[in-house]
Design a protein around this motif. Structure first.
Motif, PDB file in Angstrom:
ATOM      1  N   UNK A  13       0.821  -1.210   0.000  1.00 10.66           N
ATOM      2  CA  UNK A  13       0.000   0.000   0.000  1.00 10.66           C
ATOM      3  C   UNK A  13       0.857   1.262   0.000  1.00 10.66           C
ATOM      4  N   UNK A  14       1.932   1.255   0.766  1.00 11.56           N
ATOM      5  CA  UNK A  14       2.823   2.415   0.834  1.00 11.56           C
ATOM      6  C   UNK A  14       3.520   2.669  -0.504  1.00 11.56           C
ATOM      7  N   UNK A  15       3.675   1.620  -1.293  1.00 14.44           N
ATOM      8  CA  UNK A  15       4.448   1.708  -2.530  1.00 14.44           C
ATOM      9  C   UNK A  15       3.905   2.752  -3.502  1.00 14.44           C
ATOM     10  N   UNK A  16       2.592   2.911  -3.564  1.00  9.75           N
ATOM     11  CA  UNK A  16       2.008   3.856  -4.527  1.00  9.75           C
ATOM     12  C   UNK A  16       2.452   5.295  -4.256  1.00  9.75           C
ATOM     13  N   UNK A  17       2.690   5.631  -2.994  1.00  9.60           N
ATOM     14  CA  UNK A  17       3.204   6.969  -2.673  1.00  9.60           C
ATOM     15  C   UNK A  17       4.587   7.143  -3.285  1.00  9.60           C
ATOM     16  N   UNK A  18       5.420   6.121  -3.158  1.00  6.78           N
ATOM     17  CA  UNK A  18       6.780   6.196  -3.698  1.00  6.78           C
ATOM     18  C   UNK A  18       6.788   6.205  -5.219  1.00  6.78           C
ATOM     19  N   UNK A  42       5.740   9.449   2.528  1.00  8.43           N
ATOM     20  CA  UNK A  42       4.614   8.992   3.352  1.00  8.43           C
ATOM     21  C   UNK A  42       4.477   9.883   4.588  1.00  8.43           C
ATOM     22  N   UNK A  43       3.229  10.254   4.898  1.00 11.99           N
ATOM     23  CA  UNK A  43       2.956  11.047   6.107  1.00 11.99           C
ATOM     24  C   UNK A  43       2.047  10.297   7.078  1.00 11.99           C
ATOM     25  N   UNK A  79       2.020  -4.412   9.926  1.00 12.22           N
ATOM     26  CA  UNK A  79       1.702  -3.213   9.153  1.00 12.22           C
ATOM     27  C   UNK A  79       2.226  -1.956   9.809  1.00 12.22           C
ATOM     28  N   UNK A  80       2.044  -1.864  11.116  1.00 15.90           N
ATOM     29  CA  UNK A  80       2.471  -0.673  11.854  1.00 15.90           C
ATOM     30  C   UNK A  80       3.978  -0.477  11.760  1.00 15.90           C
ATOM     31  N   UNK A 131       6.015   2.850  10.257  1.00 13.09           N
ATOM     32  CA  UNK A 131       7.071   3.544  11.014  1.00 13.09           C
ATOM     33  C   UNK A 131       8.363   3.584  10.204  1.00 13.09           C
ATOM     34  N   UNK A 132       8.718   2.455   9.574  1.00 14.21           N
ATOM     35  CA  UNK A 132       9.918   2.409   8.739  1.00 14.21           C
ATOM     36  C   UNK A 132       9.824   3.409   7.581  1.00 14.21           C
ATOM     37  N   UNK A 133       8.606   3.618   7.092  1.00 14.17           N
ATOM     38  CA  UNK A 133       8.386   4.564   5.997  1.00 14.17           C
ATOM     39  C   UNK A 133       8.500   6.020   6.457  1.00 14.17           C
ATOM     40  N   UNK A 134       8.538   6.235   7.770  1.00 13.21           N
ATOM     41  CA  UNK A 134       8.596   7.595   8.299  1.00 13.21           C
ATOM     42  C   UNK A 134       7.235   8.213   8.484  1.00 13.21           C
ATOM     43  N   UNK A 135       6.185   7.375   8.426  1.00  5.18           N
ATOM     44  CA  UNK A 135       4.823   7.868   8.571  1.00  5.18           C
ATOM     45  C   UNK A 135       4.247   7.584   9.947  1.00  5.18           C
TER      46      UNK A 135
END
Length: 343
Positions: free
Chosen positions: A84-89, A95-96, A120-121, A125-129
């Protein structure tokens, strides 16, 4: 004894609706009045929506969720979140915030849900969000994912269809995870191959995205359920042709054997039916064809970069530990030639 998830009929991005069916539905939706601040919407077939809120800030919005494709709940949570996070990248963003999307049977052990959400959490966190909440419903099957919000400068949005003739295509992760997960469901995948697939699926595209920002990347997408060739077809957008060097495409090696054994997904065959007419294979083995149509869960970025910078970008991605390779070249549109040639 370790709790395991009962498999659904189709896990990960193999559970997506086919691109052809989805396009027919979306074509019939009312558009409403055009908003000039909406820089990217669903009619562009891009990875996420982008909405400009000021001269130097645009919001990137996306969501993705699906059933499990691995037994371990914690690992499933990591994969679903990374996907899910990938689409932001893929849009060039950061990611926020993220919101959980949960479907879970009330009769199932809640410790399983806790492990999914923990995985997931940790990826958020690893994404900086920041994980800011979510929504859950009782369902007959397990499904999990995220709604994600990120930010990007309006002038630095990486749309998927802005590639230029002469650009080199770079793929940042290996293909074949869909086939490996299918083989694993019937007990045929080796432990090493499954470990490699999980490592790939849980790796955030954050690191590849940060490196790509240093170069003249004209277009970018992430390779997920519609396969390498399906997402490439969307990148070309009827405006370009492309030549792919199959020998350079990074692949989980064991996927070739399982493809030859016909351990394939229905989603992969939908991808072939939808994108196949735009592709000409030249002396390519059957297994490689199937890998190129294989739906990827949490796949890599596919970036179109200025040709003179491609080798430097490839080298920096590889130095960061990613199996990135230059896999092809964008060409001027030629209606007389196949849109995509794989040789």
């Amino acid at each position: 004894m370790e709790e395991k998830i009962v498999f659904c009929k189709g896990g990960g991005c193999t559970a997506k609706l086919g691109a052809g069916v989805l396009s027919r539905v979306l074509e019939k939706l009312p558009r409403g009045e055009q908003d000039p601040s909406l820089l990217v919407g669903y009619d562009s077939r891009d990875d996420a929506a982008v909405y400009k809120i000021s001269d130097d800030t645009a919001i990137v919005q996306t969501l993705d969720f699906f059933p499990p494709m691995v037994d371990d709940p914690y690992t499933f949570g990591q994969i679903a979140a990374a996907n899910a996070l990938s689409d932001i990248y893929a849009m060039g963003g950061e990611v926020k915030t993220a919101l959980n999307i949960v479907c879970f049977p009330e009769k199932m052990d809640l410790n399983i849900l806790g492990e999914i959400m923990r995985g997931g959490s940790e990826k958020v966190i690893e994404a900086g969000g920041t994980l800011a909440g979510g929504h859950s419903i009782a369902d007959s099957d397990v499904k999990y994912g995220l709604s994600v919000m990120g930010v990007v400068h309006p002038d630095r949005v990486l749309a998927n269809n802005q590639g230029q003739p002469g650009d080199k295509l770079i793929l940042t992760k290996k293909l074949g995870v869909g086939i490996i997960c299918t083989a694993n469901r019937v007990g045929e995948a080796s432990e090493a191959a499954m470990h490699e697939a999980i490592r790939s699926m849980t790796t955030l595209n954050k690191y590849a995205s940060e490196i790509c920002r240093k170069y003249d990347v004209h277009a970018c997408t992430d390779v997920t359920g519609f396969s390498f060739l399906g997402h490439l077809h969307e990148m070309l957008d009827g405006k370009l042709n492309c030549c792919i060097d199959a020998s350079e495409v990074p692949v989980i090696e064991e996927a070739h054997r399982h493809a030859d054994e016909f351990l394939l997904t229905a989603a992969g065959q939908r991808n072939r039916n939808h994108t196949g007419p735009f592709v000409e294979f030249r002396n390519i083995p059957f297994s490689m064809e199937e890998i190129l149509f294989d739906p990827q869960t949490s796949g890599g970025l596919l970036a179109a970069v200025k040709a003179e910078q491609a080798e430097a970008l490839e080298a920096e991605l590889q130095n960061a530990g990613l199996p990135a390779k230059i896999v092809g070249t964008l060409l001027e549109k030629n209606s007389e030639a196949p849109e995509i040639v794989v040789e």
